[in-house]
Design an enzyme around this catalytic site. Structure first.
Site, short mmCIF file in Angstrom:
data_model
loop_
_atom_site.label_atom_id
_atom_site.label_comp_id
_atom_site.label_asym_id
_atom_site.label_seq_id
_atom_site.Cartn_x
_atom_site.Cartn_y
_atom_site.Cartn_z
N CYS A 1 -47.17 -7.66 -12.36
CA CYS A 1 -47.09 -8.15 -13.73
C CYS A 1 -45.86 -9.03 -13.91
O CYS A 1 -45.80 -10.11 -13.33
CB CYS A 1 -47.15 -6.99 -14.72
SG CYS A 1 -47.56 -7.52 -16.41
N HIS B 1 -52.25 -4.64 -13.26
CA HIS B 1 -51.55 -3.38 -13.00
C HIS B 1 -52.40 -2.45 -12.13
O HIS B 1 -52.85 -1.40 -12.60
CB HIS B 1 -51.20 -2.70 -14.32
CG HIS B 1 -50.03 -3.28 -15.02
ND1 HIS B 1 -48.73 -3.09 -14.61
CD2 HIS B 1 -49.95 -4.06 -16.14
CE1 HIS B 1 -47.89 -3.71 -15.43
NE2 HIS B 1 -48.61 -4.31 -16.37
N GLU C 1 -51.29 -0.56 -10.00
CA GLU C 1 -50.56 0.71 -9.83
C GLU C 1 -50.86 1.70 -10.96
O GLU C 1 -50.58 2.89 -10.83
CB GLU C 1 -49.04 0.43 -9.77
CG GLU C 1 -48.31 0.36 -11.09
CD GLU C 1 -48.51 -0.90 -11.91
OE1 GLU C 1 -47.74 -1.11 -12.87
OE2 GLU C 1 -49.43 -1.68 -11.61
#
Length: 232
Positions: A88, A176, A178
């Site tokens: 990001c 994102h 993650e």
């Protein structure tokens, strides 16, 4: 394996990248750069660097005066063929570091959104293990142009520059991956005020979207995280 983790904002978390690093037995040196903690001068003593996201933009040097030093550090890791991952805001900073143009605003995505791999992405060692089209969590307003010489790996209808690679193992990823459902749930609490202001319908749609898209997104995100850690 020693990995530098640069936090650019409070309460962002490492999510699935943290899980993949733990599986690999990595030692993490976590620096709260946004809170004034100093960065190392060079990549000496590290095998990789992880640049996390944040709510600010990638040109906010006045408020975050460590940004130029972070750009230099990312360039040093890359020049020495050490793995780098920017997520990001981290991807936006990497784009800036290597000559891309940061574009502030006009590219808002939030929630589990569709992303498509490019031809290069489909054969990439990190992204090539996921489906050509998949949903993954997004939360950004800004975008960027690809740095000169970067491999374009993924795009969306809102932001063309969703992922790129420089050299062997420097990756900028706008989405994102993650953020598994556990981390998204934590963000719902940590950033409740911001979400209520900017995404007032999120509480009404969160549960159904998490149930519909979360399992597939979690699987794709963990596969990406493990593949990047495998390059270290």
């Amino acid at each position: 394996m020693r990995v530098l983790v640069v936090h650019n904002y409070p309460a962002t978390g490492l999510g699935q990248v943290g899980a993949a690093l733990a599986e690999a037995g990595a030692e993490l040196d976590q620096r709260m750069a946004h809170d004034g903690e100093a960065l190392p001068a060079t990549s000496d003593g590290y095998d990789a660097a992880l640049l996390l996201g944040g709510g600010q933009n990638a040109l906010a040097d006045e408020a975050y005066p460590y940004f130029p030093a972070l750009l230099d550090l990312a360039r040093d890791f890359t020049a020495r063929d050490k793995a780098v991952l920017g997520i990001c805001l981290g991807s936006q900073l990497l784009a800036r570091a290597f000559g891309g143009e940061n574009r502030i605003g006009g590219a808002r995505e939030f929630g589990w959104c569709p992303v498509s791999l490019t031809g290069e992405g489909a054969v990439d060692p990190v992204l090539g293990g996921v489906a050509p089209e998949f949903r993954i969590f997004q939360w950004h307003d800004d975008t960027f142009t690809l740095p000169p010489g970067a491999a374009h790996l993924a795009s969306s209808g809102v932001a063309n520059s969703q992922a790129f690679r420089l050299g062997r193992a420097t990756y900028g990823v706008q989405f994102h991956f993650e953020a598994d459902r556990k981390l998204v749930h934590e963000w719902n609490t940590a950033f409740a005020g911001t979400i209520a202001e900017r995404q007032p319908d999120w509480p009404d749609r969160y549960e159904s979207e998490a149930a519909r898209h979360g399992p597939g997104a979690d699987a794709a995100g963990l596969a990406i995280a493990r593949a990047w850690v495998g390059l270290i």
